[in-house]
Every structure is written in C-alpha cells, then in structure tokens.
Design an enzyme around this catalytic site. Structure first.
Site, PDB file in Angstrom:
ATOM      1  N   GLU A 122       0.807  -1.214   0.000  1.00 57.24           N
ATOM      2  CA  GLU A 122       0.000   0.000   0.000  1.00 57.24           C
ATOM      3  C   GLU A 122       0.840   1.263   0.000  1.00 57.24           C
ATOM      4  OE1 GLU A 122      -4.024  -1.502   2.161  1.00 57.24           O
ATOM      5  OE2 GLU A 122      -2.433  -0.900   3.509  1.00 57.24           O
ATOM      6  N   CYS A 135       3.457   8.519   1.627  1.00 60.41           N
ATOM      7  CA  CYS A 135       3.958   7.517   2.563  1.00 60.41           C
ATOM      8  C   CYS A 135       4.217   6.237   1.764  1.00 60.41           C
ATOM      9  CB  CYS A 135       2.904   7.312   3.650  1.00 60.41           C
ATOM     10  SG  CYS A 135       3.408   6.149   4.901  1.00 60.41           S
ATOM     11  N   CYS A 142       6.431  -7.315   7.134  1.00 62.90           N
ATOM     12  CA  CYS A 142       7.560  -6.833   7.924  1.00 62.90           C
ATOM     13  C   CYS A 142       8.056  -7.989   8.778  1.00 62.90           C
ATOM     14  CB  CYS A 142       7.104  -5.670   8.815  1.00 62.90           C
ATOM     15  SG  CYS A 142       8.454  -4.858   9.693  1.00 62.90           S
ATOM     16  N   CYS A 146       6.211  -5.472  15.906  1.00 64.34           N
ATOM     17  CA  CYS A 146       5.795  -4.484  16.905  1.00 64.34           C
ATOM     18  C   CYS A 146       4.332  -4.774  17.226  1.00 64.34           C
ATOM     19  CB  CYS A 146       5.987  -3.079  16.372  1.00 64.34           C
ATOM     20  SG  CYS A 146       7.696  -2.780  15.875  1.00 64.34           S
ATOM     21  N   CYS A 149       1.315  -2.647  15.825  1.00 65.30           N
ATOM     22  CA  CYS A 149       1.308  -2.321  14.388  1.00 65.30           C
ATOM     23  C   CYS A 149       0.651  -3.449  13.598  1.00 65.30           C
ATOM     24  CB  CYS A 149       2.738  -2.120  13.901  1.00 65.30           C
ATOM     25  SG  CYS A 149       2.881  -1.931  12.120  1.00 65.30           S
ATOM     26  N   GLU A 217      10.183  -2.384   7.152  1.00 67.55           N
ATOM     27  CA  GLU A 217      11.301  -1.712   7.828  1.00 67.55           C
ATOM     28  C   GLU A 217      12.326  -1.360   6.754  1.00 67.55           C
ATOM     29  OE1 GLU A 217      12.491  -0.395  10.825  1.00 67.55           O
ATOM     30  OE2 GLU A 217      14.113  -0.021   9.401  1.00 67.55           O
ATOM     31  N   SER A 248      11.933   6.312   8.174  1.00 68.74           N
ATOM     32  CA  SER A 248      11.589   5.928   9.547  1.00 68.74           C
ATOM     33  C   SER A 248      12.078   4.518   9.832  1.00 68.74           C
ATOM     34  CB  SER A 248      10.067   5.992   9.729  1.00 68.74           C
ATOM     35  OG  SER A 248       9.709   5.542  11.015  1.00 68.74           O
ATOM     36  N   SER A 270      11.492   5.229  15.541  1.00 73.42           N
ATOM     37  CA  SER A 270      10.311   4.803  16.279  1.00 73.42           C
ATOM     38  C   SER A 270      10.733   4.372  17.679  1.00 73.42           C
ATOM     39  CB  SER A 270       9.650   3.634  15.541  1.00 73.42           C
ATOM     40  OG  SER A 270       9.187   4.077  14.291  1.00 73.42           O
ATOM     41  N   LEU A 271      10.710   5.322  18.610  1.00 73.85           N
ATOM     42  CA  LEU A 271      11.198   5.034  19.960  1.00 73.85           C
ATOM     43  C   LEU A 271      10.104   4.353  20.792  1.00 73.85           C
ATOM     44  CD1 LEU A 271      13.700   5.354  21.735  1.00 73.85           C
ATOM     45  CD2 LEU A 271      12.763   7.551  22.508  1.00 73.85           C
ATOM     46  N   CYS A 392      -1.229   5.593  10.280  1.00 73.16           N
ATOM     47  CA  CYS A 392      -0.023   4.846  10.698  1.00 73.16           C
ATOM     48  C   CYS A 392      -0.410   3.535  11.341  1.00 73.16           C
ATOM     49  CB  CYS A 392       0.751   5.601  11.776  1.00 73.16           C
ATOM     50  SG  CYS A 392       1.302   7.204  11.327  1.00 73.16           S
TER      51      CYS A 392
HETATM   52  N1  SAH Z   1       9.009   0.196  10.040  1.00 78.80           N
HETATM   53  C1  SAH Z   1       9.284   1.570  10.199  1.00 78.80           C
HETATM   54  C2  SAH Z   1       8.427   2.446   9.314  1.00 78.80           C
HETATM   55  C3  SAH Z   1       6.969   2.114   9.136  1.00 78.80           C
HETATM   56  S1  SAH Z   1       5.868   2.407  10.458  1.00 78.80           S
HETATM   57  C4  SAH Z   1       9.160   1.972  11.642  1.00 78.80           C
HETATM   58  O1  SAH Z   1       8.668   1.188  12.432  1.00 78.80           O
HETATM   59  O2  SAH Z   1       9.595   3.070  11.971  1.00 78.80           O
HETATM   60  C5  SAH Z   1       5.624   4.164  10.556  1.00 78.80           C
HETATM   61  C6  SAH Z   1       5.267   4.628  11.985  1.00 78.80           C
HETATM   62  O3  SAH Z   1       3.935   4.243  12.371  1.00 78.80           O
HETATM   63  C7  SAH Z   1       6.196   4.027  13.024  1.00 78.80           C
HETATM   64  O4  SAH Z   1       6.611   4.989  13.955  1.00 78.80           O
HETATM   65  C8  SAH Z   1       5.279   3.026  13.669  1.00 78.80           C
HETATM   66  O5  SAH Z   1       5.745   2.659  14.930  1.00 78.80           O
HETATM   67  C9  SAH Z   1       3.973   3.734  13.698  1.00 78.80           C
HETATM   68  N2  SAH Z   1       2.833   2.862  13.960  1.00 78.80           N
HETATM   69  C10 SAH Z   1       2.724   1.544  13.712  1.00 78.80           C
HETATM   70  N3  SAH Z   1       1.502   1.082  14.098  1.00 78.80           N
HETATM   71  C11 SAH Z   1       0.822   2.139  14.593  1.00 78.80           C
HETATM   72  C12 SAH Z   1      -0.503   2.292  15.122  1.00 78.80           C
HETATM   73  N4  SAH Z   1      -1.359   1.275  15.190  1.00 78.80           N
HETATM   74  N5  SAH Z   1      -0.884   3.517  15.528  1.00 78.80           N
HETATM   75  C13 SAH Z   1      -0.024   4.564  15.422  1.00 78.80           C
HETATM   76  N6  SAH Z   1       1.225   4.477  14.910  1.00 78.80           N
HETATM   77  C14 SAH Z   1       1.662   3.282  14.512  1.00 78.80           C
HETATM   78 FE1  SF4 Z   2       7.483  -3.289  11.082  1.00 82.07          FE
HETATM   79 FE2  SF4 Z   2       7.536  -0.628  11.618  1.00 82.07          FE
HETATM   80 FE3  SF4 Z   2       5.266  -2.070  11.960  1.00 82.07          FE
HETATM   81 FE4  SF4 Z   2       7.350  -2.423  13.607  1.00 82.07          FE
HETATM   82  S1  SF4 Z   2       6.107  -0.515  13.351  1.00 82.07           S
HETATM   83  S2  SF4 Z   2       6.106  -4.044  12.673  1.00 82.07           S
HETATM   84  S3  SF4 Z   2       9.067  -2.160  12.211  1.00 82.07           S
HETATM   85  S4  SF4 Z   2       6.301  -1.688  10.018  1.00 82.07           S
END
Ligand code: SAH
Ligand code: SF4
Length: 415
Positions: A122, A135, A142, A146, A149, A217, A248, A270-271, A392
């Site tokens: 997407e 985006c 992935c 996480c 996510c 990622e 990111s 992504s902290l 996100c």
């Molecule tokens: N894999 C990379 C980039 C893609 S995710 C990463 O993790 O940084 C882009 C951003 O969306 C990241 O900061 C991720 O942690 C955040 N994200 C993922 N799932 C989310 C959710 N359900 N609600 C809000 N932000 C989310």
């Molecule tokens: Fe992958 Fe980023 Fe989602 Fe974590 S937040 S599962 S690294 S896409």
C-alpha cells in the site's frame, strides 16, 4: 513467483528473500524503472548500441522516465521514430499495478498496489495546507513484530525492488497529474522535439515530501531503498531534495551509519518507550538493539549526514507508555544524549484484534506539555485517513481483508 535470491542482512530473520534488481519478465523485456543511469546505459550497450549512442540515448530516456513520467517510448519525441520501436521491443516502463484507490473524507488517498508476482502493498498520500506527503512502502509485510502495528502481524513476504519503491512515487505523480508538461528544459544534440513551447514550473506541486513509513522496515531492505531514493533525489529526474525525504526506522542500528552516508535523508526513529521492559514488549527489536545504544547511534547520525533534527516517533498507548514519568524520562534521555530532537506523538490507530487502546486526549496533552517544558518540541500528530485504514500502523487491513474474488466482483460491478 518473482525470481528471488537470498541476501544476508542483519536482523531477527536472516536471510530473507530478496527480489533481484532485474526480475525476468516472461516476454524477456527489461523494466527500466528502478535501474540506475549507468545500468541503463550498459543495457543499451548490451542490446547493440555503440558507446556514444548508448550514452546519449540513456541520458534522454532517463529524463523522459523520471522527469517527464512518460510510460510509452512513443512519447519520447526527441528520440527518432525508428529508435522508439527498437526500445519498446527490448524494454518496458513499469508501474506497480493498482488494485484499488480509496479517498478519505479528509483528503487522504490510499492505493492498494500489486507487484507483478501478485503481492499486495500500500501507499498513502496525505495532503496538507502547505505540503503533500507520500507515505511509501519498502517491504511486503515486515519481519519485525511491533505489537501495536497491524503490518507487524503480517509475515514478511518479500522486499520491494528499487523499481517497486520508486514506482510508488511515479504512480502518485501520475495520479496527481504532476508530471511537467511543455518544453523540455534542456536540448540534446540531435534534438527533434516537437513539443509545445509552453514552459512548465515545478512550483505549486501537490506531492512535496516523501516518508518511508509505509509497510516494512526500510533499513532491512537497505540497498533497494537506497537505490530507489537516489533515483528520487536525482537532479535530472524526480529531483526531490533530501530535506524533503524522511526515512523511519524502528532502530536497526547497524544500518544507520550507512543510511546517513549513502542516502543522507532525514531520520525518524520509532522510539515508543523509554524503559527496557516496555520497549522490549512493544518493539521486540529492542531486545537486540537497546534504547541507550539506539540513542547513541542517533547522536552520531547528524554528524555523518548533516541532517537536521532527528524525529522520534512515540505512539500513545493507554496505560502502557503514556505516564508523566515516561514523559520526564524521555526528556532526560534526549538531553543526556544531547540530541537535537523533535518528538512526534502519534495517537494509537486501532485495528481489529489490537490489544491496545489510544491514550486519552488529556493524557496525551499532559505528556506533550512535559516534553515541551523540557525544551523539546512534541506536537501531537493528527491521525489521517482513519476511515479508509490509511493511518499509521493500519496498513495491511485493505490488503488482506478482501479476498481476490471480492475484489473481482467489485471491479466487475463498477466497470
Ligand atoms: N518500520 C518503520 C516504518 C513504518 S511504520 C518503523 O517502524 O519506523 C511508521 C510509523 O507508524 C512508526 O513509527 C510506527 O511505529 C507507527 N505505527 C505503527 N503502528 C501504529 C498504530 N497502530 N498507531 C499509530 N502508529 C503506529
Ligand atoms: Fe514493522 Fe515498523 Fe510495523 Fe514495527 S512498526 S512491525 S518495524 S512496520
């Protein structure tokens, strides 16, 4: 199936299947999108052009592909009429296939795309008053899981190729009607251009920024992301400034230095948590690359690339990572590492089956205030495109919730 090969990359799952830079097509033609300029020249040479011709034609073709966005060799008006079919017999100008395009009530647009070997991914376009952000996805699925996510619940299917990554930007320009029209801004030696004399301007574009924040990622698909972004930044092509591109990462430390050196775009990290137990739980990569190590790598990043402040993303999860103590600890950590930072607070976007809830607006405000008072900017990101699952962390939904049969039925009904 795409022709894939195994590439060794640092990470939890290693090796992963990686599509080759040139995936052979059944008709034997080569897709030029995603190939670096010298590679195009080389291919033209291998196909029989002499050195001078290969150099000239590759320069012309590159300009048509990335600056003008044409998808047919026949549109390349400064290339002789006999040369165009010669190119079309050997090469193609690809785009990801569009399965579905959706519009949110807030103007956000989401495209469900498909690779030639049938994998869905997407991309999302988010228009704002002063900018438009695309985006972009780097992988189908992935490898990291996480817990908040939705993409993380998919297994990794494969890395996207440079062509599939840069192809997203090109498709967005197609859809937004943003390829320059009119006279070309430079002439070639054997120019036979028959275009209108109207000049075009690059101002007033809708698509102004790119964030590598779609599925996947990006630092686990480093080479392809680098090659794609270098095409996006090439001054003779799409010519987007590196200041307008943000990558990111969830914290793939071994690749961060190379990211600075070889790509040089802005970094977002992504902290999401400030203590080991919480980050271990919600970003499992933390077990491998911990918080302190990650922040040190961030402190080293701008020196290598002259990038501006690093953006830290922090998803607001109710009763998980959103206390005042967490906010104070975040300030302490960022100051300790002397980081020129900005914190983006992202309200958690729910998806079916998610174990978390979004923090309350009061909690988010309190968290944000503490970070602000610590001297660090901490805006709350407004969720965009939630109604079409484009926000996100929601990517996957559309790609997997509908079966192929459902989509075929829908397509039949609307045609
Ligand atoms: N894999 C990379 C980039 C893609 S995710 C990463 O993790 O940084 C882009 C951003 O969306 C990241 O900061 C991720 O942690 C955040 N994200 C993922 N799932 C989310 C959710 N359900 N609600 C809000 N932000 C989310
Ligand atoms: Fe992958 Fe980023 Fe989602 Fe974590 S937040 S599962 S690294 S896409």
């Amino acid at each position: 199936m795409a022709d894939t090969t195994l590439m060794s990359i640092p990470g939890q799952v290693d090796p992963v299947p990686v599509a080759r830079d040139i995936t052979p097509r059944e008709d034997g033609r080569v897709d030029l999108i995603g190939l670096a300029r010298p590679r195009i020249r080389e291919l033209f040479g291998e196909a029989g052009l002499d050195d001078r011709q290969a150099k000239l034609r590759s320069k012309q073709v590159f300009h048509w592909l990335y600056h003008r966005g044409v998808t047919e060799f026949d549109a390349m008006t400064d290339i002789s009429k006999t040369m165009r079919p010669w190119l079309a017999e050997r090469f193609v100008i690809g785009r990801p296939n569009v399965v579905e395009a959706q519009h949110s009530s807030d103007g956000t647009r989401k495209w469900l795309l498909q690779t030639d070997d049938g994998h869905d991914f997407e991309m999302v376009f988010i228009p704002d008053a002063d900018r438009g952000t695309l985006c972009v996805s780097s992988q189908v699925g992935c490898t990291l899981n996480c817990t908040f996510c939705h993409t993380g619940t998919m297994r990794l299917v494969r890395n996207l190729t440079p062509g599939e990554i840069v192809g997203q930007v090109m498709l967005a320009r197609d859809a937004l009607g943003e390829w320059p029209k009119g006279k070309m801004d430079f002439a070639f030696e054997d120019d036979e251009t028959d275009e209108s004399a109207a000049h075009y301007t690059a101002d007033g574009r809708l698509l102004t920024n790119i964030v590598m924040m779609g599925m996947g990622e990006p630092l686990y698909n480093f080479d392809h992301v680098r090659d794609a972004l270098n095409l996006v930044m090439d001054g003779d092509g799409l010519a987007l400034s590196k200041r307008r591109i943000t990558l990111s990462t969830s914290g793939v430390i071994p690749m961060m230095e190379r990211c600075a050196e070889e790509i040089g775009v802005n970094l977002a990290v992504s902290l999401h948590a400030v203590t080991k137990p919480v980050r271990d739980e919600i970003v499992p990569l933390n077990k491998k690359y911990g918080i302190e190590e990650l922040l040190q790598a961030c402190a080293d990043y701008p020196k290598a690339s002259n990038a501006r402040r690093i953006t830290f993303e922090y998803v607001m999860l109710k009763d998980k990572n959103d206390s005042d103590e967490d906010a104070h600890e975040l300030v302490r950590l960022l100051k300790h590492f002397d980081l020129p930072a900005k914190v983006n607070l992202i309200p958690f976007n729910p998806w079916p089956g998610a174990e978390y809830e979004c923090s309350t607006p009061e909690r988010i405000r309190s968290f944000s205030n503490i970070v602000f008072e610590g001297g660090i900017s901490a805006p709350v990101r407004t969720p965009r495109g939630r109604d079409i699952d484009a926000a996100c962390g929601q990517l996957k939904t559309a790609a997997q919730k509908k079966s192929r049969a459902e989509r075929d039925r829908e397509a039949a009904a609307t045609s």
